[in-house]
Design a protein around this motif. Structure first.
Motif, PDB file in Angstrom:
ATOM      1  N   MET A   1     -77.603 -70.915 -47.476  1.00  0.00           N
ATOM      2  CA  MET A   1     -78.787 -70.963 -47.366  1.00  0.00           C
ATOM      3  C   MET A   1     -79.513 -70.310 -46.002  1.00  0.00           C
ATOM      4  O   MET A   1     -78.323 -71.844 -45.215  1.00  0.00           O
ATOM      5  CB  MET A   1     -79.540 -71.593 -48.364  1.00  0.00           C
ATOM      6  CG  MET A   1     -78.928 -71.737 -49.527  1.00  0.00           C
ATOM      7  SD  MET A   1     -80.364 -72.626 -50.417  1.00  0.00           S
ATOM      8  CE  MET A   1     -82.274 -71.693 -50.265  1.00  0.00           C
ATOM      9  N   SER A   5     -84.807 -68.157 -46.548  1.00  0.00           N
ATOM     10  CA  SER A   5     -85.041 -69.328 -47.568  1.00  0.00           C
ATOM     11  C   SER A   5     -85.985 -69.732 -47.843  1.00  0.00           C
ATOM     12  O   SER A   5     -86.632 -69.830 -49.759  1.00  0.00           O
ATOM     13  CB  SER A   5     -83.916 -69.444 -47.935  1.00  0.00           C
ATOM     14  OG  SER A   5     -82.164 -68.670 -48.169  1.00  0.00           O
ATOM     15  N   SER A  25     -78.129 -76.274 -48.794  1.00  0.00           N
ATOM     16  CA  SER A  25     -79.136 -76.264 -49.363  1.00  0.00           C
ATOM     17  C   SER A  25     -79.915 -77.188 -48.505  1.00  0.00           C
ATOM     18  O   SER A  25     -79.656 -76.986 -47.631  1.00  0.00           O
ATOM     19  CB  SER A  25     -79.012 -77.388 -50.869  1.00  0.00           C
ATOM     20  OG  SER A  25     -78.049 -78.458 -50.624  1.00  0.00           O
ATOM     21  N   LEU A  37     -83.613 -77.779 -52.545  1.00  0.00           N
ATOM     22  CA  LEU A  37     -83.914 -75.785 -52.785  1.00  0.00           C
ATOM     23  C   LEU A  37     -82.425 -75.102 -53.090  1.00  0.00           C
ATOM     24  O   LEU A  37     -81.633 -75.605 -51.674  1.00  0.00           O
ATOM     25  CB  LEU A  37     -85.159 -75.018 -51.643  1.00  0.00           C
ATOM     26  CG  LEU A  37     -84.535 -73.908 -51.458  1.00  0.00           C
ATOM     27  CD1 LEU A  37     -84.991 -73.310 -52.884  1.00  0.00           C
ATOM     28  CD2 LEU A  37     -85.206 -73.243 -50.452  1.00  0.00           C
ATOM     29  N   ALA A  38     -81.606 -74.395 -53.059  1.00  0.00           N
ATOM     30  CA  ALA A  38     -80.050 -74.237 -53.164  1.00  0.00           C
ATOM     31  C   ALA A  38     -79.863 -72.803 -54.172  1.00  0.00           C
ATOM     32  O   ALA A  38     -81.043 -72.805 -54.875  1.00  0.00           O
ATOM     33  CB  ALA A  38     -79.831 -75.349 -54.147  1.00  0.00           C
ATOM     34  N   GLY A  39     -78.932 -72.246 -53.055  1.00  0.00           N
ATOM     35  CA  GLY A  39     -78.524 -71.147 -54.418  1.00  0.00           C
ATOM     36  C   GLY A  39     -78.060 -71.045 -55.761  1.00  0.00           C
ATOM     37  O   GLY A  39     -77.946 -71.867 -55.866  1.00  0.00           O
ATOM     38  N   CYS A  40     -78.327 -70.253 -56.250  1.00  0.00           N
ATOM     39  CA  CYS A  40     -77.784 -70.643 -57.894  1.00  0.00           C
ATOM     40  C   CYS A  40     -77.628 -69.049 -57.818  1.00  0.00           C
ATOM     41  O   CYS A  40     -77.830 -68.021 -58.672  1.00  0.00           O
ATOM     42  CB  CYS A  40     -79.295 -70.933 -58.509  1.00  0.00           C
ATOM     43  SG  CYS A  40     -78.272 -71.152 -60.412  1.00  0.00           S
ATOM     44  N   ASP A  80     -84.911 -65.058 -52.727  1.00  0.00           N
ATOM     45  CA  ASP A  80     -85.634 -64.970 -51.288  1.00  0.00           C
ATOM     46  C   ASP A  80     -85.318 -63.675 -50.909  1.00  0.00           C
ATOM     47  O   ASP A  80     -85.203 -62.087 -51.330  1.00  0.00           O
ATOM     48  CB  ASP A  80     -84.618 -66.076 -50.860  1.00  0.00           C
ATOM     49  CG  ASP A  80     -82.890 -65.494 -50.317  1.00  0.00           C
ATOM     50  OD1 ASP A  80     -82.539 -64.244 -50.758  1.00  0.00           O
ATOM     51  OD2 ASP A  80     -82.474 -66.733 -49.791  1.00  0.00           O
ATOM     52  N   GLU A  84     -81.155 -63.347 -52.726  1.00  0.00           N
ATOM     53  CA  GLU A  84     -80.281 -64.447 -53.333  1.00  0.00           C
ATOM     54  C   GLU A  84     -80.908 -65.168 -54.721  1.00  0.00           C
ATOM     55  O   GLU A  84     -82.391 -65.883 -54.329  1.00  0.00           O
ATOM     56  CB  GLU A  84     -79.697 -65.228 -52.422  1.00  0.00           C
ATOM     57  CG  GLU A  84     -78.871 -66.549 -53.042  1.00  0.00           C
ATOM     58  CD  GLU A  84     -78.606 -67.513 -51.641  1.00  0.00           C
ATOM     59  OE1 GLU A  84     -78.075 -68.745 -52.374  1.00  0.00           O
ATOM     60  OE2 GLU A  84     -78.559 -67.194 -50.440  1.00  0.00           O
ATOM     61  N   CYS A  86     -82.559 -67.818 -55.975  1.00  0.00           N
ATOM     62  CA  CYS A  86     -82.546 -69.873 -55.440  1.00  0.00           C
ATOM     63  C   CYS A  86     -83.460 -70.767 -56.906  1.00  0.00           C
ATOM     64  O   CYS A  86     -83.665 -69.913 -57.296  1.00  0.00           O
ATOM     65  CB  CYS A  86     -83.790 -70.060 -54.067  1.00  0.00           C
ATOM     66  SG  CYS A  86     -82.938 -68.654 -52.947  1.00  0.00           S
TER      67      CYS A  86
END
Length: 329
Positions: A1, A5, A25, A37-40, A80, A84, A86
Motif C-alpha cells: 500500500m 491508499s 498497511s 487500513l490494509a489491502g485485502c 483505492d 486495490e 482495502c
C-alpha cells in the motif's frame, strides 16, 4: 500500500486523527479508536463471513476481535486509486510473538486452544458459509506428491545442475518416502470422519496461524488478528502451522515440542483422532515441498542462494525432526 491508499479513508464515517505506516498497511488513530487500513485479497462475501465469525467470538468473550468496518456504501471492501481492495478494521498494537521465547510460545498455544473453544459457527442456511471449507488433506497430499515427482524429473533431465538442484536430487528419496508414508497413514486414519464431524459442528480454524499474526498488547494479553483465511476445518490445523514454524526455528528441540503440546492440551484436550491428525501433518515434509514449489515456479536458470541454505538447514534438522516425531507417534 502507498500513501494514495489513504484517500479511501474518506469513504468511511470516521474522523482520522493521525496515520502511520505498519507492515504493508497503515495504522490509523481515529475518533472510533485504533484502526488498521490494509489491502485485502478476499472477496466481500468472505469478509462478511469473517466478520460474523469475529462477532460470535466477541460475544463469547474474545475482546480483541479485529472486526472490519463498513464504508459509506455499507460495504466492507473499498477500492483505492490503484484498484486495490482495502479493508478498515479494529486494531490492537503490541509486540509480536517472539519465537525464541518459550514463555511467548506457550502463552500463544494456550490462547489458540481458548480461541478454538470459541470458534464454532454452524453455516447459515442459504448463505455462502458452506463454501469456506478447507481442502481435503488427502487431495492436498496427493497433489503435492505429484508436484514433487514433477520437479524431481525436471531436475534430473537438466544437463548442468546448480548447487540447489544437486542437493535436491541427493535428498529427494528421503523426503519423498516420508511424504508417501504420511499419505498412507492419513488414508488409514480416522481423518475423513474427523473432518466431516468438525465441519458438521461448525468448527473453524484461523487458517494462517503463525507468530506474525500474534501480538502481546500487555501483560497476559494476547491479540490474534488477520482471520481472512478463516475456514471450516480440523482445528488442529492451526496448531500444526504454528508448531511446525516454531520447531523449525528451534531446530526440533524435543522438550520445546512437548511444552507446546502440553500448553494447548491444558486448555483444550485433544482426542486420539486429533493427535493422529497432528502427527501426520508434522510427518509430511511440507517445508521440502515448499522449496521445490518455489524453485519450479521461478526462473530455473537462477536459484537464490538462500533457497540452497534453507534446504541444507532442512537436511541438517532431519534427524532431530525424526527423533521428535517418533516420540509422539
Amino acid at each position: 500500500m502507498n500513501e494514495k491508499s489513504l484517500k479511501v479513508l474518506e469513504q468511511y464515517e470516521i474522523e482520522v486523527i493521525s496515520t502511520r505506516r505498519g507492515r504493508g498497511s497503515y495504522i490509523c488513530e481515529t475518533n472510533l479508536g485504533k484502526k488498521l487500513l490494509a489491502g485485502c485479497g478476499s472477496s466481500e462475501k468472505k469478509m462478511v463471513f469473517v466478520n460474523r465469525v469475529l462477532e460470535a467470538m466477541r460475544q463469547k468473550g474474545y475482546l480483541y476481535a479485529d472486526i472490519a468496518m463498513e464504508n459509506r456504501e455499507g460495504k466492507l471492501l473499498t477500492t483505492d486509486r490503484e484498484e486495490e481492495a482495502c479493508i478498515l478494521k479494529d486494531w490492537y498494537e503490541g509486540r509480536e510473538c517472539d519465537t525464541k521465547s518459550m514463555a511467548d510460545v506457550e502463552q500463544t498455544a494456550r490462547r489458540l486452544a481458548q480461541l478454538h473453544r470459541m470458534m464454532y459457527l454452524p453455516p447459515e442456511p442459504e448463505s455462502d458459509d458452506g463454501n469456506y471449507v478447507g481442502e481435503d488433506l488427502q487431495e492436498e497430499f496427493l497433489r503435492h506428491n505429484r508436484e514433487l515427482r514433477k520437479v524431481y524429473a525436471f531436475i534430473r533431465k537438466r544437463k548442468q545442475k546448480n548447487g540447489f538442484e544437486i542437493l535436491f536430487l541427493n535428498c529427494f528419496r528421503m523426503f519423498y518416502e516420508q511424504a508417501q508414508e504420511a499419505l498412507e497413514q492419513l488414508r488409514g486414519s480416522g481423518y475423513a470422519a474427523l473432518r466431516e464431524e468438525m465441519c458438521r459442528r461448525g468448527a473453524l480454524c484461523h487458517g494462517n496461524f503463525n507468530q506474525h499474526n500474534v501480538w502481546f498488547p500487555g501483560r497476559n494479553q494476547i491479540f490474534v488478528g488477520n482471520f481472512d483465511k478463516c475456514r471450516y476445518d480440523v482445528q488442529e490445523t492451526d496448531l500444526y502451522q504454528f508448531m511446525r514454524k516454531i520447531m523449525e526455528k528451534q531446530e526440533w528441540q524435543q522438550n520445546n515440542g512437548y511444552r507446546i503440546l502440553d500448553s494447548y492440551d491444558r486448555e483444550r484436550t485433544m482426542g486420539k483422532q486429533q493427535r493422529d491428525y497432528l502427527y501426520i501433518r508434522l510427518l509430511y515434509p511440507e517445508k521440502f515441498w515448499k522449496l521445490a514449489n518455489q524453485y519450479y515456479n521461478r526462473k530455473k536458470a537462477w536459484v537464490p542462494e538462500k533457497n540452497r541454505e534453507k534446504l541444507e538447514a532442512l537436511i541438517s534438522q532431519q534427524n532431530r525432526r525424526n527423533a521428535f516425531l517418533k516420540t509422539i507417534e
